[in-house]
Design a protein around this motif. Sequence first.
Motif, PDB file in Angstrom:
ATOM      1  N   GLY A   8      14.791  81.726  18.579  1.00  0.00           N
ATOM      2  CA  GLY A   8      15.388  80.085  18.123  1.00  0.00           C
ATOM      3  C   GLY A   8      16.484  80.096  18.358  1.00  0.00           C
ATOM      4  N   THR A   9      17.543  80.970  18.013  1.00  0.00           N
ATOM      5  CA  THR A   9      18.740  81.139  17.732  1.00  0.00           C
ATOM      6  C   THR A   9      19.589  80.399  19.295  1.00  0.00           C
ATOM      7  N   VAL A  10      18.934  80.922  20.058  1.00  0.00           N
ATOM      8  CA  VAL A  10      19.737  81.120  21.486  1.00  0.00           C
ATOM      9  C   VAL A  10      19.685  80.264  21.789  1.00  0.00           C
ATOM     10  N   PHE A  11      18.194  79.823  21.462  1.00  0.00           N
ATOM     11  CA  PHE A  11      17.113  78.349  22.631  1.00  0.00           C
ATOM     12  C   PHE A  11      18.192  77.456  22.483  1.00  0.00           C
ATOM     13  N   ALA A  12      18.484  77.085  20.890  1.00  0.00           N
ATOM     14  CA  ALA A  12      18.918  76.105  19.751  1.00  0.00           C
ATOM     15  C   ALA A  12      20.961  76.358  20.421  1.00  0.00           C
ATOM     16  N   ILE A  13      21.489  77.190  20.169  1.00  0.00           N
ATOM     17  CA  ILE A  13      22.456  77.104  21.064  1.00  0.00           C
ATOM     18  C   ILE A  13      22.831  77.208  22.537  1.00  0.00           C
ATOM     19  N   SER A  14      22.083  77.256  23.140  1.00  0.00           N
ATOM     20  CA  SER A  14      21.694  76.854  24.484  1.00  0.00           C
ATOM     21  C   SER A  14      21.907  75.308  25.038  1.00  0.00           C
ATOM     22  N   GLN A  15      21.654  74.782  23.804  1.00  0.00           N
ATOM     23  CA  GLN A  15      21.764  73.166  24.258  1.00  0.00           C
ATOM     24  C   GLN A  15      23.015  72.540  24.759  1.00  0.00           C
ATOM     25  N   TYR A  16      24.656  73.646  23.910  1.00  0.00           N
ATOM     26  CA  TYR A  16      25.470  72.116  24.932  1.00  0.00           C
ATOM     27  C   TYR A  16      25.637  73.555  26.356  1.00  0.00           C
ATOM     28  N   PRO A  17      25.426  74.064  26.780  1.00  0.00           N
ATOM     29  CA  PRO A  17      25.439  74.647  27.978  1.00  0.00           C
ATOM     30  C   PRO A  17      24.265  73.794  29.472  1.00  0.00           C
ATOM     31  N   PHE A  18      23.088  74.020  28.887  1.00  0.00           N
ATOM     32  CA  PHE A  18      22.615  72.904  29.357  1.00  0.00           C
ATOM     33  C   PHE A  18      23.068  71.540  29.508  1.00  0.00           C
ATOM     34  N   CYS A  19      23.356  70.566  28.068  1.00  0.00           N
ATOM     35  CA  CYS A  19      23.643  69.942  28.377  1.00  0.00           C
ATOM     36  C   CYS A  19      25.149  68.835  29.321  1.00  0.00           C
ATOM     37  N   GLY A  20      25.826  70.035  29.073  1.00  0.00           N
ATOM     38  CA  GLY A  20      27.086  70.549  30.263  1.00  0.00           C
ATOM     39  C   GLY A  20      26.142  70.785  31.822  1.00  0.00           C
ATOM     40  N   LEU A  21      25.380  70.932  31.882  1.00  0.00           N
ATOM     41  CA  LEU A  21      24.837  71.955  33.002  1.00  0.00           C
ATOM     42  C   LEU A  21      24.403  70.154  33.703  1.00  0.00           C
ATOM     43  N   LEU A  22      23.619  69.255  32.838  1.00  0.00           N
ATOM     44  CA  LEU A  22      22.841  68.314  33.392  1.00  0.00           C
ATOM     45  C   LEU A  22      24.046  67.052  33.265  1.00  0.00           C
ATOM     46  N   ALA A  23      25.327  66.840  33.017  1.00  0.00           N
ATOM     47  CA  ALA A  23      26.651  66.410  33.002  1.00  0.00           C
ATOM     48  C   ALA A  23      26.983  66.485  34.711  1.00  0.00           C
ATOM     49  N   TRP A  24      27.313  67.889  34.267  1.00  0.00           N
ATOM     50  CA  TRP A  24      27.784  68.395  35.595  1.00  0.00           C
ATOM     51  C   TRP A  24      26.712  67.810  37.715  1.00  0.00           C
ATOM     52  N   ILE A  25      25.984  67.879  36.991  1.00  0.00           N
ATOM     53  CA  ILE A  25      24.903  67.586  38.259  1.00  0.00           C
ATOM     54  C   ILE A  25      25.560  65.914  38.194  1.00  0.00           C
ATOM     55  N   TYR A  26      25.502  65.232  37.151  1.00  0.00           N
ATOM     56  CA  TYR A  26      25.364  63.464  37.284  1.00  0.00           C
ATOM     57  C   TYR A  26      26.324  63.559  37.982  1.00  0.00           C
ATOM     58  N   LEU A  27      27.506  64.052  37.812  1.00  0.00           N
ATOM     59  CA  LEU A  27      28.667  63.574  38.123  1.00  0.00           C
ATOM     60  C   LEU A  27      28.675  63.816  39.521  1.00  0.00           C
ATOM     61  N   ARG A  28      28.527  65.108  40.040  1.00  0.00           N
ATOM     62  CA  ARG A  28      28.107  65.421  41.558  1.00  0.00           C
ATOM     63  C   ARG A  28      26.938  64.649  42.172  1.00  0.00           C
ATOM     64  N   LYS A  29      26.316  63.899  41.938  1.00  0.00           N
ATOM     65  CA  LYS A  29      25.787  63.132  42.642  1.00  0.00           C
ATOM     66  C   LYS A  29      26.622  62.058  42.593  1.00  0.00           C
ATOM     67  N   MET A  30      27.040  61.733  41.289  1.00  0.00           N
ATOM     68  CA  MET A  30      27.813  59.916  40.838  1.00  0.00           C
ATOM     69  C   MET A  30      28.852  59.844  41.973  1.00  0.00           C
ATOM     70  N   ARG A  31      29.077  61.604  42.029  1.00  0.00           N
ATOM     71  CA  ARG A  31      30.840  61.228  43.711  1.00  0.00           C
ATOM     72  C   ARG A  31      30.134  61.216  44.532  1.00  0.00           C
ATOM     73  N   SER A  32      28.691  61.428  44.875  1.00  0.00           N
ATOM     74  CA  SER A  32      28.016  61.271  46.259  1.00  0.00           C
ATOM     75  C   SER A  32      27.341  59.816  46.353  1.00  0.00           C
ATOM     76  N   VAL A  33      27.359  58.966  45.547  1.00  0.00           N
ATOM     77  CA  VAL A  33      27.560  57.834  45.588  1.00  0.00           C
ATOM     78  C   VAL A  33      28.203  56.559  45.613  1.00  0.00           C
ATOM     79  N   ASP A  34      28.704  56.789  45.155  1.00  0.00           N
ATOM     80  CA  ASP A  34      30.550  56.564  45.101  1.00  0.00           C
ATOM     81  C   ASP A  34      31.068  56.692  46.285  1.00  0.00           C
ATOM     82  N   ARG A  35      30.877  57.705  47.096  1.00  0.00           N
ATOM     83  CA  ARG A  35      31.366  57.270  48.267  1.00  0.00           C
ATOM     84  C   ARG A  35      30.688  56.445  49.467  1.00  0.00           C
TER      85      ARG A  35
END
Length: 106
Positions: free
Chosen positions: A65-92
């Motif tokens: 439970g503790t590991v899962f709770a702490i994992s929200q930070y890298p998980f959210c960072g991963l989602l943000a990175w995916i969004y950023l990468r895809k939006m760069r493609s859309v911008d191009r």
Amino acid sequence: MASQDPNVWQILDQCEELTRIKREKNTLSLTLLLIAAAYYATLLLGPTSLKAFFSLPLAGELNIGTVFAISQYPFCGLLAWIYLRKMRSVDRQVTSLVKQYKQGEL
């Protein structure tokens, strides 16, 4: 962008390519939203409905439970990175459409 012809977006809005790009962007946003919602629902409901599982010890006082709770930070960072990468493609792609418009190809 302030010096652009104000009609450029009206013309581009009728373009099938821009419609496809918008659909791709909306699909990505909805997919990431659903993934994040499922993750955070599990984060909220998991400790109450799966208490035995979330209480399993990993090392000392550290449990799943503790590991899962702490994992929200890298998980959210991963989602943000995916969004950023895809939006760069859309911008191009949108920049390419604007160039085509300026060259009179649309």
